[in-house]
Design a protein around this motif. Structure first.
Motif, short mmCIF file in Angstrom:
data_model
loop_
_atom_site.label_atom_id
_atom_site.label_comp_id
_atom_site.label_asym_id
_atom_site.label_seq_id
_atom_site.Cartn_x
_atom_site.Cartn_y
_atom_site.Cartn_z
N GLN A 471 28.76 22.49 -69.10
CA GLN A 471 27.31 22.34 -69.18
C GLN A 471 26.60 22.86 -67.95
OE1 GLN A 471 26.52 18.12 -69.59
NE2 GLN A 471 28.62 17.91 -70.29
N HIS A 472 27.25 22.72 -66.82
CA HIS A 472 26.54 23.03 -65.57
C HIS A 472 27.15 24.19 -64.82
CE1 HIS A 472 23.98 19.61 -66.02
NE2 HIS A 472 24.99 18.76 -66.06
N ASN A 474 26.88 27.22 -65.20
CA ASN A 474 26.01 28.38 -64.99
C ASN A 474 25.19 28.28 -63.70
OD1 ASN A 474 24.19 26.47 -65.87
ND2 ASN A 474 23.46 27.64 -67.63
N ALA A 518 22.73 18.46 -75.46
CA ALA A 518 21.33 18.57 -75.06
C ALA A 518 21.18 19.27 -73.73
CB ALA A 518 20.71 17.18 -75.00
N SER A 519 22.25 19.31 -72.96
CA SER A 519 22.06 19.84 -71.61
C SER A 519 22.75 21.17 -71.39
CB SER A 519 22.52 18.82 -70.58
OG SER A 519 23.88 18.52 -70.76
N CYS A 520 23.35 21.71 -72.43
CA CYS A 520 24.02 23.00 -72.27
C CYS A 520 23.01 24.14 -72.23
CB CYS A 520 24.97 23.25 -73.43
SG CYS A 520 26.58 22.56 -73.07
N THR A 521 23.20 25.01 -71.30
CA THR A 521 22.46 26.26 -71.33
C THR A 521 23.45 27.37 -71.02
OG1 THR A 521 21.82 25.99 -69.02
CG2 THR A 521 20.26 25.23 -70.66
N PRO A 522 23.23 28.55 -71.58
CA PRO A 522 24.24 29.59 -71.46
C PRO A 522 24.22 30.28 -70.10
CG PRO A 522 22.36 30.41 -72.68
CD PRO A 522 22.08 28.96 -72.38
N GLY A 523 25.20 31.10 -69.88
CA GLY A 523 25.18 31.95 -68.69
C GLY A 523 26.52 32.21 -68.03
#
Lengths: 759, 759
Positions: A471-472, A474, A518-523
């Motif tokens: 999750q973090h 990135n 809810a807290s995943c963002t790509p990268g």
């Protein structure tokens, strides 16, 4: 020392401007000048000054020191000092002091030595350009290096960055019983390139208050007059060295319960120090950079030449070098013996000192296959956690875990805490507790700080793992790129020995319960795939055996960056450890036991392939894919299905993009071009397109992955929302079969009704 | 106030555990409990306590305050207080106080309201999960909001993050003449989830020293006894409010030259405060989280129920709510009138207050086409810089520029500094200088701090631009994802009004001189493309006219994130401003003036397309592509070439992945499936594969982009190394033509010899 400093300043200025006339024995002409200015002067005299004074400290006290230089644009200072130290032979062998060498040194700068050649500079573990990581690199290097002192120069700009601001607390994580010491030197000149810096407006009283609050013993050295500053800095350096000796003494005195404060030197000198005071009425020293000079050049060449000539001569060149260009004895007086020079520091070439990691045999942590397990879901993760525990037990001060995410690591790592503990920020020395459970886990709630600490730890020759959550992860994309650049360039330099790989263990994935969704963002993965240096590898082991084998490989590997995604909610047992080892080595395999091809070998090599290829990457996609295969085989037993599992994602890339990529013919053997294929991928859908790239051309395939769809409460609903569940996979496979018959249509209907019934 | 705090605590605890028995009038049974625990208790009583005390301050002094809550897992506190404030009607309309509403409130938590519903909580501008941005959000919100005070709660964990550590300096960037104030409350309970935090070991004396050094006036409030803490906190709050009033007073007193220090409250209370002291002999309050309770549940249900019942009743429910569930007058006494409540703060729904940005007509900054310019390379960038200058002049306190990279912005923005200046960190009030040149440029050498400041500025209803360098923009990848999530979810909530778009102006690109080449690492564009919310747009204007038009569009847009890549070394003039506007609106166009198709319209719609499509994205690729077309037309005049220019990258995506994506039939019209195509893309090669995705299937195409190859000294060599120069592009085009004749072979030879001759 005055002369040494002048010599260093002269060599730096020469590198910036000169390509001829290296000893300034002739009048300066345009022919002696470079066409371009490649650096600025702002920070150089400060670095040189600190270097000179550290030399004296090292020589007087026989200290093993390392220098970590935060400010950018400092290369010319480091290269000049490497020349004075004699380590320059590494940069440009063979090397012999003298006029010609100085000319060569000047000419190379900006061309052969610069920028992406930073690993080529001896004595450094710190790449420039992106500021903020110096103090964490220094602390990482002195972890478990009791005899090492890392001096870390931090500029105004660097001090304003996020990672450095969080790093001020790091000395509290050093244990004087086993770790070395850091000596931060904050070099304040009020500006970050063009604007006022955040620290610039603080009075000395406030600065003292700030750094005392942070747990330091601050020494302020301030002035514009070199004589005064030499005197003050020498005093501060002695006091700081005394403080560090006191901390070491206390460590061996069992009565001492609280360690002394870490010294810090605040050095306030003008920006562009020792440069011209004024140029055409505009202030130069104290406000600007050498780049200004180049603008002047356009306007008035004669004035420019005279000014530069006066500036170069201000370093009294004849008192530094004899007419043959050999350094005179006086400026050389305080240069330490070679193995103690800052540029020769062996810890800055960690591969020299690196000891192999002791790894217990994997088989002891072997996982039963599902068939012989009573509850296949039981004991999730424990094999890996026990394996890591044993590695900690075996390797003493040679291995650390770093983690920013306490909650996740607490659940995942629970078994290891029977023999180790987290490093606590403290000024108490708790000998008993540390004897009982050595602290091998560094948990700091800053991903970038953890990354920089592990970089420092590895580059100084040790081993480690970064346990993060997918999750973090990135948050460290830019650092990943920078470290990949460092590693790949360092690998080209023969005196740099191999260092252990940087390993990410990514837990708490995209498919974890709702918190993660809810807290995943790509990268992270996308940026890792984009790295073109070929040193970055992405692993998605699908079961516990493969996970162990992949982890072993990554811990053994050198000079690369590996990411292992571990799904905390799925540790299936498809393969034995032995099979997992083979699978991990291959990177991807045909799982004939799961498919319905009759004779795998024959099929692979013959022209006629299977009817369908189903390929999965990652634990959860593999579990779903295997269920999809079961469904398909139940409904359409005559279908010939090939099941492929990918553990090393980069295998799918073209070899043009990654050295591990399969050659086209091998790729076509496994994925025959005319056979439709379904890919089920753990990560963001777009990533698999990136990986396949040109290989997508002319193929019939369907790719399923994480689409960023949120679903409440259960993994199943989450999978369905992203169309990565067994039913969607089975349907996607049938959709690809280019046949219009009743059997196919009724098969689809059966699957749809199964989907409604649920898992 | 005691009762208000209890009421808030009760409502939060109820949300976590209960789904029935909302007033606890019955004995607690398993039926009243939720199946899952969705939050933990650690930080909630502290948030509630601060909320209660802020209510008193607001009511007594008629203050306009906003609350920014850093710690995660605080939703239940904010939702409970929104219920008490009456703003809960926004979350779940229609709404009427009483037993049923409380039950509904409890039942919804964890299901309807949670996690990704954070924008649904009234009064907040801060999403949870990734810590570190609270103080920068608060400062961003009070910039140019003289009457607003943002109270910012910062937990132990958050204080350890990199961005927050750098944010401590931010109050020094507030100008008391025009900006509001922040009131940080550092809520220390020693732990970040499971481990000791970096601030945890500092004595009160050191904490005081630290925050004094950082420029604050610290008030320490410490205790475990609620009565004592109420008393101390009330005193500290009054003093802090007095301090802020003093700062405001000083601002209007022209004699005052130095502003007072910003107050800060250090609140030290036990973790899990007001929870059970011990559970089965293990400490609960002071050490752990409510999640522990759920583990207990497995072990001993009866004990669990009794413990929870006692805990719930400890808040003296009957003194809070009457039997119908209406809040009694006593706990309601200090709740402010609705428009001043924290949950009703209009600044936290910035769209309500947002005034349109005044934009000067683009035509005044119009660029001549190359044809009528004497030196096409002259006046690079100036049109955009002058345009921005005029926007600054027109918009007073409604627009700011944010930038982390001083050097680049200094070169690029030079023209604007005739009317504005950078915000200086200072405690001096320099009225004259600020009157003369209002400070509208915030430059802080931390990309994440700048991003968070602009987020706060936009979410509170203003306009801005983030000027970054493409080399370093990957530092904000995770924040980009989080803000995209916020924006897309906020857009679904009808009471949240539209806010201005977040605009990145990316200068100093991959193709900048050697400095950039060595320091570029990938990540930003890839992560932006991976965002599935459809709110993120990537623009690559190829000339000055299109750049102006795109900038205008982005500044007008709401509820989205835009990135504009501006190549500092190329501002060609292919289009007029009017043409640029049309091109920007379309996102991609066929440039028939550059191609060799005879009748564009006819061709597009007819089955027979051109022989080749050459498509470019970005300024430098376009310049090279147009030269490649010239070369090809010179050598093979009979070739029918279509030239396509893409300014809005997302247009190439499938509409399934981005709402701007072209429908398949339109895409096939522009890029006929059977016509080979060359794509020349500004960014990393892999990105264009990601964008095209499934569209690659079955096509013959060649993609050129940044391959991460470094080359020294010149843009030309750099282009050649990455095969993005005119010659490689022309050769790639010819390679795609599936014809084996002598003419083609000799054409290739001519190009190769041209390449040797050079540009």
């Amino acid at each position: 020392m005055r002369l040494h400093w002048r010599a260093a300043n002269y060599l730096a200025l020469g590198q910036i401007f000169l390509r001829g006339n290296p000893l300034m024995r002739e009048a300066l002409t345009l022919d002696h000048l470079k066409d371009e200015v490649f650096s600025c002067w702002g920070t150089i005299p400060g670095i040189n000054l600190i270097y000179t004074h550290l030399n004296r400290l090292i020589k007087q006290r026989s200290l093993q020191m390392m220098l970590v230089v935060g400010p950018g644009h400092g290369c010319a200072a480091l290269i000049g000092n490497a020349y004075l130290d004699g380590s320059y032979s590494r940069l440009d062998p063979p090397f012999k002091q003298g006029r010609d060498s100085i000319e060569r040194l000047f000419c190379r700068f900006g061309y052969q030595t610069f920028a992406h050649d930073v690993p080529a500079i001896p004595g450094t573990i710190q790449s420039g350009y992106e500021l903020g990581y110096s103090l964490a690199h220094a602390v990482g290097a002195v972890f478990d290096n009791k005899d090492l002192i890392a001096c870390c120069i931090i500029g105004d700009g660097e001090a304003e960055t996020a990672t450095l601001s969080a790093s001020w607390h790091l000395p509290a994580y050093l244990n004087p019983l086993t770790d070395g010491a850091v000596l931060p030197v904050v070099h304040l000149n009020q500006y970050k390139i063009a604007a006022r810096s955040s620290l610039s407006y603080l009075s000395n009283a406030r600065l003292t208050s700030l750094f005392t609050g942070l747990g330091y013993k601050p020494y302020i050295v301030e002035g514009a007059d070199p004589e005064l500053v030499h005197m003050l800095l020498a005093g501060a350096m002695d006091q700081a060295a005394d403080d560090i000796e006191a901390i070491r003494r206390e460590a061996s005195d069992r009565e001492v319960k609280v360690r002394s404060l870490c010294p810090i030197i605040l050095l306030k000198t003008p920006k562009g120090w020792t440069g011209p005071k004024l140029i055409s009425g505009e202030p130069f020293e104290g406000s600007a950079t050498a780049l200004k000079l180049q603008r002047l050049f356009m306007a008035d060449v004669d004035f420019y030449l005279k000014l530069l000539e006066r500036w170069l001569h201000s370093y009294t060149i004849k008192s530094l070098f004899d007419s043959a260009g050999h350094l005179l004895p006086e400026p050389a007086a305080w240069i330490p013996e070679e193995k103690l020079t800052l540029s020769g520091c062996p810890h800055a070439n960690g591969g020299l000192l690196r000891e192999e990691l002791k790894l217990p045999p994997l088989e002891e942590y072997g996982v039963e296959t599902d068939a012989d397990r009573e509850d296949p879901a039981s004991e999730r993760h424990l094999p890996l956690a026990f394996y890591l525990r044993e590695i900690i037990a075996l390797n003493g001060l040679n291995f650390r875990l770093f983690s920013s995410d306490c909650n996740n690591s607490a659940l995942f790592l629970a078994p290891i805490f029977s023999i180790t503990q987290r490093v606590s920020p403290t000024d108490e020395i708790d000998r008993e507790r540390l004897d009982e459970k050595p602290a091998r886990v560094v948990e700091i709630l800053s991903q970038t700080v953890c990354q920089a600490l592990l970089e420092g730890y590895l580059l100084s020759g040790r081993h480690g793992l970064y346990i993060c959550s997918e999750q973090h992860s990135n948050l460290v994309v830019s650092m990943l790129g920078r470290y990949a650049n460092w590693i790949s360039r360092a690998a080209e330099i023969d005196w740099r020995k191999e260092v252990s790989s940087f390993n990410y263990l990514q837990i708490s994935t995209l498919w974890s319960p709702k918190l993660a969704q809810a807290s995943c963002t790509p990268g992270f993965a996308a940026a890792a795939i984009e790295q073109r240096s070929g040193v970055t590898n992405l692993f998605f082991p699908a079961d516990a055996g493969t996970l162990l084998a992949v982890t072993e490989n990554c811990l053994k590997a050198t000079n690369c960056i590996n990411s292992i995604v571990v799904d905390a909610h799925s540790q299936d047992g498809w393969l034995t450890v032995g099979q997992g080892r083979k699978h991990a080595a291959a990177g991807l395999s045909i799982w004939s036991w799961a498919g319905s091809e009759k004779e795998e070998k024959e099929k692979v090599e013959s022209a006629s392939g299977p009817d369908l290829v189903l390929c999965s990457v990652g634990a959860i996609p593999t579990r779903e894919m295997l269920q999809a295969v079961k469904i398909l085989r139940g409904i359409l037993p005559q279908l010939s299905i090939r099941v492929v599992n990918v553990v090393w994602l980069n295998k799918l890339q073209s070899p043009e993009f990654h050295p591990a990529g399969l050659e086209a013919d091998r790729f076509d053997q496994i994925f025959p071009p005319d056979v439709p294929a379904v890919f089920a991928y753990h990560g963001y859908l777009t990533e698999i397109y990136t990986v396949l790239g040109e290989r997508l051309e002319g193929r019939r395939l369907k790719v399923k992955g994480y689409r960023g769809c949120y679903a409440d409460s259960s993994l199943q609903n989450h999978l369905i929302a992203n169309e990565l569940d067994r039913f969607h996979l089975a349907l996607a496979a049938l959709d690809l079969i280019d046949r219009n018959d009743g059997q196919l249509a009724s098969a689809k209907d059966s699957i749809k009704s199964l989907m409604i019934e649920g898992f």
